[in-house]
Design a protein around this motif. Structure first.
Motif, mmCIF file in Angstrom:
data_model
loop_
_atom_site.group_PDB
_atom_site.id
_atom_site.type_symbol
_atom_site.label_atom_id
_atom_site.label_comp_id
_atom_site.label_asym_id
_atom_site.label_seq_id
_atom_site.Cartn_x
_atom_site.Cartn_y
_atom_site.Cartn_z
ATOM 1 N N SER A 76 -35.202 -11.610 -44.908
ATOM 2 C CA SER A 76 -35.195 -10.827 -43.667
ATOM 3 C C SER A 76 -33.989 -9.914 -43.625
ATOM 4 N N GLU A 100 -42.453 -16.527 -43.890
ATOM 5 C CA GLU A 100 -41.970 -15.333 -43.196
ATOM 6 C C GLU A 100 -41.155 -15.714 -41.958
ATOM 7 N N ALA A 126 -36.706 -15.550 -41.252
ATOM 8 C CA ALA A 126 -36.122 -14.865 -40.099
ATOM 9 C C ALA A 126 -35.048 -15.693 -39.403
ATOM 10 N N VAL A 154 -41.131 -12.897 -35.184
ATOM 11 C CA VAL A 154 -41.099 -11.920 -36.266
ATOM 12 C C VAL A 154 -41.684 -10.616 -35.736
ATOM 13 N N VAL A 174 -43.401 -7.251 -40.705
ATOM 14 C CA VAL A 174 -43.320 -7.758 -42.068
ATOM 15 C C VAL A 174 -43.630 -6.615 -43.025
ATOM 16 N N ASN A 216 -34.891 -1.963 -38.802
ATOM 17 C CA ASN A 216 -33.815 -2.754 -38.213
ATOM 18 C C ASN A 216 -32.707 -1.860 -37.665
ATOM 19 N N LYS A 218 -37.253 -10.493 -35.592
ATOM 20 C CA LYS A 218 -36.701 -10.146 -36.878
ATOM 21 C C LYS A 218 -37.654 -9.311 -37.722
ATOM 22 N N VAL A 265 -38.897 -8.714 -41.450
ATOM 23 C CA VAL A 265 -39.019 -9.593 -42.614
ATOM 24 C C VAL A 265 -39.600 -8.823 -43.794
#
Length: 307
Positions: free
Chosen positions: A38, A122, A126, A278, A281, A294, A302, A304
Motif C-alpha cells: 500500500s 489487499e 493497508a 481500501v 486498488v 495518494n 488506503k 493499495v
C-alpha cells in the motif's frame, strides 16, 4: 523479479516497472512473495527527496514499506515463521532501496506478523504503517477508558484506526474531518467536527471541559489548536509537529516496526473490533497512478497495489 523502481528523485513519472535481482536474505530475514502493498504519504515524500538527510535512499530504489504476502523462504534463525505462512508487516529498513512494490521482498523478522485471517491480502496490506502509527500514538499518549480524545484527520488512514482503537478502549472520541466524511466518522463511533478556521470553538462546543488527549495526524495548526482545547493535565501526541513535545510536554513519534503491536492489531481485526477501508486498488504496473491518487490527499481509506 518485477519491481517498481526509480533512479532519481522527482514526481510519480520517475516510477517505472523493471526487472531486478531477487533479494538476498540474511539469518534473521524472510523472503516474502508479495501479494499486495500500500501507498503511504511517506512513500511519495521520500520519492520527491523531501526526507533526504533523515532517510537515505540508494538508487535504483524500490519504494514501499507496507506488505501482505506469503513466506517463500526462511532465514537461518527465523523460528517464528514457516514457508507458506501468510504474513503482513511494516518493512522499514535503515535505507530506502529494497521496498515492497515488487514480487519479492526481504523482510526482517521483527517487521512481520501473521496476517489477520479475517482480512484479504489487499486489506491487510493497508494496515501496517497506518495501524501501527495509530496504535503506538494511543499507547504513548496513555489513552484510557472514560477519557475524551480529539483525533485530527480522523477520516484518514491513520485517523480512522485511531478512532476505532480509542473507542475499543472505552474513550469518547471527537474527530476532525470535512463534512463529507462526517457520516463515516459516526459509523466508526466518533463525534465529527469540521476542521478549519474556528475549530477550537467547535471542539469546545461539544467538549466544554476540554479534551484529555489530542492526537495530531494532520499537521498545520493541529498542535496549536489542541493546546487551546486541552483539559488540565491533558496530553498531545503528534506525528507531524515536534512542538507537541518541545513546547507542550507531550509526545512526538515516528512509527516503529513491531511484531507484538501487529499481533495486537491482528487480534482486534479477527475479533471484529477493528476494520480497514481500501479506497482503490491498482496493479503493480500502475504504481505511478497509485502514488498520484495518494498525493491528492482526498482519498478516504488506503490506496493499495496488487502484485
Amino acid at each position: 523479479m518485477r519491481a517498481i523502481t526509480y533512479s532519481t528523485f522527482g514526481s510519480a513519472d520517475v516510477l517505472e516497472l523493471s526487472d531486478q535481482p531477487d533479494p538476498h536474505i540474511g539469518p534473521d530475514t524472510l523472503l516474502v512473495r508479495v501479494r499486495a502493498a500500500s501507498v503511504n504519504p511517506v512513500d511519495w515524500k521520500i520519492r520527491q527527496g523531501y526526507l533526504e538527510g533523515l532517510i537515505d535512499t540508494t538508487f535504483p530504489a524500490i519504494p514501499g514499506w507496507d506488505v501482505a504476502g506469503v513466506v517463500e523462504q526462511v532465514g537461518l534463525d527465523t523460528p517464528e515463521f514457516q514457508v507458506g505462512d501468510e504474513v503482513y508487516g511494516y518493512v522499514r529498513k535503515d535505507t530506502v532501496q529494497g521496498g515492497t512494490f515488487a514480487e519479492l521482498v526481504a523482510a526482517p523478522v521483527r517487521t512481520l506478523a501473521r496476517k489477520p485471517a479475517s482480512l484479504s491480502f489487499e486489506e491487510a496490506a493497508a494496515v501496517p504503517l497506518a495501524g501501527l502509527t495509530a496504535y503506538q500514538a494511543i499507547r504513548r499518549a496513555g489513552v484510557t477508558e472514560g477519557q475524551t480524545v480529539l483525533v485530527h484527520a480522523a477520516a484518514g488512514g491513520v485517523g480512522a484506526f485511531a478512532v476505532q482503537l480509542a473507542k475499543a478502549l472505552g474513550a469518547r472520541v471527537i474527530g476532525t474531518a470535512s463534512e463529507g466524511n462526517h457520516e463515516f466518522l459516526r459509523a466508526l463511533g466518533a463525534e465529527p467536527v469540521t476542521y478549519g478556521d474556528g475549530l477550537a470553538d467547535r471542539v469546545r462546543s461539544v467538549a466544554p471541559d476540554g479534551v484529555d488527549v489530542a492526537l495530531d495526524f494532520a499537521g498545520g495548526e493541529a498542535v496549536a489548536t489542541s493546546a487551546e482545547v486541552l483539559a488540565d493535565g491533558g496530553t498531545i501526541a503528534s506525528i507531524t509537529d515536534a512542538t507537541a513535545r518541545t513546547e507542550h510536554g507531550g509526545h512526538y513519534l515516528w512509527v516503529r516496526p513491531s511484531t507484538a503491536d501487529l499481533d495486537a492489531l491482528t487480534a482486534l481485526f479477527d475479533a471484529g473490533k477493528l476494520s480497514v477501508e481500501v479506497a482503490q486498488v491498482f496493479d503493480l504496473a500502475d504504481a505511478a497512478e497509485a502514488h498520484r491518487a495518494n498525493e491528492t490527499g482526498h482519498t478516504r481509506g488506503k490506496v493499495v497495489v496488487r502484485v
